[in-house]
Design a protein around this motif. Sequence first.
Motif: not given
Length: 231
Positions: A198-226
């Motif tokens: 149960s604890v791993k599910k809570v922490l795993g869900a929280a970790a995914m917010t950091y993963v997606t935040a990184a993906l958003v930043s990378i996508a924004q960077l690619v957009r700005l570079m373009g």
Amino acid sequence: MINPYGFYGGLNIEYFFLLLAIGLSMVAQFKVQSTFNRYLKQRSLSGLTGFETARRILDRNGLYNVQIEMVGGKLSDHYDPRSKVLRLSRDVYSGNSVASIGVAAHEVGHAIQHAEAYAPLKIRNAIVPVVNFGSKSVFLLIMAGIVLQMSSLISLGVLAFMGIVIFQLVTLPVEFDASSRAIKNLKNGIITAEEESSVKKVLGAAAMTYVTAALVSIAQLVRLMGLSRRD
């Protein structure tokens, strides 16, 4: 054939991936909220509150000088390395659920990282000034560059945004390591094998917010570079 600068009747493919990343980020935010709320109802067998759990793990690791405070908000929990204070939201501080003790233990993981001079954490803290500058000025620089037709300002804005992306990427090992430390300490007499899942599910869900935040930043960077290439 897909035009590298267009997608489905003019929709820029870089913009498409940015929207996709933002969508994933919204899903991750919903997931962490719903998972936390679900396991907030599951009382831990130890009966320990988040505060008691954090204090026990801190003391076990010799961090007697780290204080614990309650703060407002929901999932506003964090460790402040400057004042060596662990700040826990009300649900975590006073709650005795598996969600509460999991989040509390995760934040203690950051305190342990700080005490051990964990390299990724040091790198992340070192680039905070760059991130602060970038978050406040990047889009002003880019808009000014577009209006004034100065490619140098746009390039400076892109460079500043790179600092934000690097920060997001360095954050990933910091967060995953803190969760790993949390599980390790919780397994030492605080949670059962069944509660560990149960604890791993809570922490795993929280970790995914950091993963997606990184993906958003990378996508924004690619957009700005373009944007800078086509300027």
